[in-house]
Scaffold this motif. Structure first.
Motif, PDB file in Angstrom:
ATOM      1  N   GLN A 224       0.793  -1.306   0.059  1.00  0.00           N
ATOM      2  CA  GLN A 224       0.069  -0.088  -0.075  1.00  0.00           C
ATOM      3  C   GLN A 224       0.904   1.040  -0.051  1.00  0.00           C
ATOM      4  OE1 GLN A 224      -3.534  -0.108  -0.080  1.00  0.00           O
ATOM      5  NE2 GLN A 224      -3.265   2.148  -0.260  1.00  0.00           N
ATOM      6  N   VAL A 225       0.586   2.003  -0.948  1.00  0.00           N
ATOM      7  CA  VAL A 225       1.325   3.229  -0.827  1.00  0.00           C
ATOM      8  C   VAL A 225       0.294   4.563  -1.090  1.00  0.00           C
ATOM      9  CG1 VAL A 225       2.969   4.481  -2.526  1.00  0.00           C
ATOM     10  CG2 VAL A 225       3.232   2.346  -2.444  1.00  0.00           C
ATOM     11  N   GLU A 226       0.538   5.535  -0.284  1.00  0.00           N
ATOM     12  CA  GLU A 226      -0.444   6.531  -0.006  1.00  0.00           C
ATOM     13  C   GLU A 226      -0.630   7.418  -1.393  1.00  0.00           C
ATOM     14  OE1 GLU A 226      -0.103   8.921   3.358  1.00  0.00           O
ATOM     15  OE2 GLU A 226       0.522   7.519   4.767  1.00  0.00           O
ATOM     16  N   ARG A 227       0.420   7.710  -1.965  1.00  0.00           N
ATOM     17  CA  ARG A 227       0.324   8.723  -3.212  1.00  0.00           C
ATOM     18  C   ARG A 227       1.027   8.003  -4.199  1.00  0.00           C
ATOM     19  NH1 ARG A 227       1.979  14.443  -0.881  1.00  0.00           N
ATOM     20  NH2 ARG A 227       1.595  14.905  -3.054  1.00  0.00           N
ATOM     21  N   GLU A 228       0.709   8.053  -5.392  1.00  0.00           N
ATOM     22  CA  GLU A 228       1.168   7.644  -6.716  1.00  0.00           C
ATOM     23  C   GLU A 228       2.662   8.142  -6.908  1.00  0.00           C
ATOM     24  OE1 GLU A 228       1.347   5.527 -10.210  1.00  0.00           O
ATOM     25  OE2 GLU A 228      -0.286   5.359  -8.716  1.00  0.00           O
ATOM     26  N   GLU A 229       2.889   9.195  -6.600  1.00  0.00           N
ATOM     27  CA  GLU A 229       4.243   9.714  -6.701  1.00  0.00           C
ATOM     28  C   GLU A 229       5.314   9.086  -5.781  1.00  0.00           C
ATOM     29  OE1 GLU A 229       1.871  13.074  -5.133  1.00  0.00           O
ATOM     30  OE2 GLU A 229       1.692  11.760  -6.355  1.00  0.00           O
ATOM     31  N   TRP A 230       4.789   8.481  -4.896  1.00  0.00           N
ATOM     32  CA  TRP A 230       5.729   7.625  -4.042  1.00  0.00           C
ATOM     33  C   TRP A 230       5.963   6.258  -4.166  1.00  0.00           C
ATOM     34  CZ3 TRP A 230       2.989   9.314   1.669  1.00  0.00           C
ATOM     35  CH2 TRP A 230       3.205  10.587   1.913  1.00  0.00           C
ATOM     36  N   VAL A 342       5.056 -12.163  -6.845  1.00  0.00           N
ATOM     37  CA  VAL A 342       4.427 -11.252  -7.619  1.00  0.00           C
ATOM     38  C   VAL A 342       4.060 -10.107  -6.540  1.00  0.00           C
ATOM     39  CG1 VAL A 342       2.516 -10.537  -9.073  1.00  0.00           C
ATOM     40  CG2 VAL A 342       3.722 -12.686  -9.368  1.00  0.00           C
ATOM     41  N   ILE A 343       4.475  -8.521  -6.823  1.00  0.00           N
ATOM     42  CA  ILE A 343       4.263  -7.502  -5.816  1.00  0.00           C
ATOM     43  C   ILE A 343       3.654  -6.600  -6.669  1.00  0.00           C
ATOM     44  CG2 ILE A 343       5.289  -5.978  -4.204  1.00  0.00           C
ATOM     45  CD1 ILE A 343       7.572  -8.071  -3.711  1.00  0.00           C
ATOM     46  N   SER A 344       2.651  -6.081  -6.125  1.00  0.00           N
ATOM     47  CA  SER A 344       2.078  -4.953  -6.857  1.00  0.00           C
ATOM     48  C   SER A 344       1.875  -3.806  -6.157  1.00  0.00           C
ATOM     49  CB  SER A 344       0.221  -5.512  -6.988  1.00  0.00           C
ATOM     50  OG  SER A 344       0.371  -6.498  -8.009  1.00  0.00           O
ATOM     51  N   LEU A 345       2.332  -2.631  -6.481  1.00  0.00           N
ATOM     52  CA  LEU A 345       2.207  -1.381  -5.828  1.00  0.00           C
ATOM     53  C   LEU A 345       0.796  -0.763  -5.963  1.00  0.00           C
ATOM     54  CD1 LEU A 345       5.692  -0.153  -6.462  1.00  0.00           C
ATOM     55  CD2 LEU A 345       5.105  -1.407  -4.892  1.00  0.00           C
ATOM     56  N   ASP A 350      -6.708   1.893  -6.331  1.00  0.00           N
ATOM     57  CA  ASP A 350      -6.425   0.448  -7.095  1.00  0.00           C
ATOM     58  C   ASP A 350      -7.143  -0.548  -6.067  1.00  0.00           C
ATOM     59  OD1 ASP A 350      -4.663   1.565  -9.015  1.00  0.00           O
ATOM     60  OD2 ASP A 350      -3.093   1.550  -7.450  1.00  0.00           O
ATOM     61  N   ARG A 351      -7.863  -0.298  -5.083  1.00  0.00           N
ATOM     62  CA  ARG A 351      -8.270  -1.309  -4.224  1.00  0.00           C
ATOM     63  C   ARG A 351      -9.560  -2.276  -5.111  1.00  0.00           C
ATOM     64  NH1 ARG A 351      -6.380  -3.456   0.300  1.00  0.00           N
ATOM     65  NH2 ARG A 351      -5.320  -1.986   1.547  1.00  0.00           N
ATOM     66  N   GLU A 352     -10.126  -1.357  -5.854  1.00  0.00           N
ATOM     67  CA  GLU A 352     -11.477  -2.151  -6.344  1.00  0.00           C
ATOM     68  C   GLU A 352     -10.726  -3.139  -7.678  1.00  0.00           C
ATOM     69  OE1 GLU A 352     -15.216  -1.163  -9.334  1.00  0.00           O
ATOM     70  OE2 GLU A 352     -14.451   0.343  -8.147  1.00  0.00           O
ATOM     71  N   LYS A 353      -9.529  -2.667  -8.465  1.00  0.00           N
ATOM     72  CA  LYS A 353      -9.058  -3.284  -9.279  1.00  0.00           C
ATOM     73  C   LYS A 353      -8.380  -4.746  -8.587  1.00  0.00           C
ATOM     74  CE  LYS A 353      -7.190   0.139 -12.559  1.00  0.00           C
ATOM     75  NZ  LYS A 353      -6.040   0.800 -13.262  1.00  0.00           N
ATOM     76  N   LEU A 354      -7.853  -4.316  -7.398  1.00  0.00           N
ATOM     77  CA  LEU A 354      -7.187  -5.700  -6.814  1.00  0.00           C
ATOM     78  C   LEU A 354      -8.245  -6.568  -6.323  1.00  0.00           C
ATOM     79  CD1 LEU A 354      -4.364  -6.667  -5.558  1.00  0.00           C
ATOM     80  CD2 LEU A 354      -5.134  -5.642  -3.590  1.00  0.00           C
TER      81      LEU A 354
END
Length: 376
Positions: A224-230, A342-345, A350-354
């Protein structure tokens, strides 16, 4: 269901090549579809990635080719150049004793590819390529379609998601009415059904989707990343934790994101190659070769490098728009039974996609634990 290759009425030369490949018995997909395809039936094969769809179609193709006729008799359309190369290896491998002639259709003459700008007619039994390149070659009269009796659509789901439907239909218009079409896909949704209806008046459906993809040796996690740019800093931290010896593919959703991410990582002294379909065929092949040989251990790419690659570590910098593409990126369990990670950021968006991916793959994707190195 035919449970032995010997009972499929295949040429002796093809059976010998099958043994060389190490195939003892047909997969369920192959057992249910090869004979139907050999009979010339329009066929839709719906099954998970890595279950033998391509092999089934290729066996039928090799059985039905008239090798006394040097003209093109089959066209195989693929979603990416990487998949086209993989399919070419299957065709030449299984067809080595019947001496099938097969060429990749692309924009350069690298590795036997066809230069679509040329005017000289190319006579080979099988043409393989992305729809855009095959269509241009047909339009420029580089490929004679008069003798084409089979068209194979490999990975229909991906071709539709990449907006290749119109090109496929244009290619089909250049073929004779008697052409046999075989469509290979993982899911038969509305868009896939529309394409099937357009290219086939009648068809036989071989559905083996009751078999859940084998993810037994695939460890799947998210961060889980709080912001896309991180995401960039998170990615580099993970790579440092895993160590430089881990061969890793990082997937992005667009060519521009691949180029940007590679530039940012190189600025941080990471040795990284890039691969996407916006590059020339020669550049793609060089990047791919460097990565496979191990001279470069880190590759940033789109789904161009997908189709069931079996590298130890795959990372999703961006989750794919379609749940099926997630599985397409890293494939199912390979025959070596090697463990893969397999690791997804993801961000909150993105929660719905996950959740869609978990439902599609019938699996649970948990948050990455602290002890990352123990997972590979």
């Amino acid at each position: 269901m035919v449970d032995r290759f010997e009972n499929m009425h295949l040429r002796v030369e093809i059976l010998t090549a099958i043994k060389d490949f190490g195939f003892d018995v047909p997969s369920q997909v192959e057992g249910k579809s090869v004979v139907t395809c050999i009979k010339g039936e329009n066929t839709v094969i719906q099954a998970p990635s890595g279950t033998g769809k391509t092999t089934a179609a290729v066996l039928a193709l090799l059985q039905n080719i008239d090798y006394k006729n040097a003209k093109c008799q089959a066209v195989i359309l693929c979603s990416t150049r990487e998949l086209a190369l993989s399919v070419q290896a299957v065709v030449t491998g299984l067809g080595k004793y019947v001496r099938v002639k097969c060429r990749i259709c692309e924009e350069t003459t690298q590795d036997g590819g066809i230069l679509v700008a040329r005017t000289t007619m190319i006579n080979v039994h099988v043409i393989i390529g992305m729809p855009c390149h095959v269509l241009e070659a047909i339009t420029k009269k580089v490929i004679d379609t008069d003798c084409v009796k089979m068209m194979i659509l490999d990975n229909v789901d991906q071709m539709i998601s990449r907006a290749m439907t119109e090109q496929i239909c244009d290619i089909h218009r250049h073929l004779t009415e008697a052409v046999q079409t075989i469509a290979l896909l993982t899911s038969l949704g509305a868009r896939e059904s529309d394409l099937v209806s357009w290219t086939m008046s009648e068809s036989v459906l071989v559905d083996v989707c009751d078999n859940t993809p084998s993810l037994e040796n695939v460890r799947q996690y998210y961060v889980q990343v709080e912001r896309e740019e991180w995401k960039l800093e998170t990615l580099t931290d993970l790579l440092e934790t895993l160590g430089p010896c881990r061969q890793t593919v990082v997937y992005c959703n667009t060519n521009s994101q691949v180029d940007w991410l590679a530039q940012e990582m190189r600025a941080r002294d990471w040795l990284v190659n890039v691969l996407h379909d916006g590059m020339s065929a020669a550049s793609q092949e060089q990047m791919r070769t460097d990565f496979i040989s191990g001279s470069v251990r880190l590759l940033v790419t789109t789904d161009t490098m997908a189709s069931g690659n079996h590298v130890p570590v795959c990372m999703n910098y961006g989750l794919p728009a379609m749940a099926g593409d997630y599985l397409y990126r890293f494939g199912t369990t390979d025959k070596t039974d090697r463990r893969r990670l397999v690791i997804s950021l993801i961000t909150d968006e993105d929660r719905e996609k996950l959740s869609s991916i978990e439902l599609f793959c019938n699996t649970s994707i948990n948050e990455l634990p602290a002890s990352v190195t123990d997972l590979v």
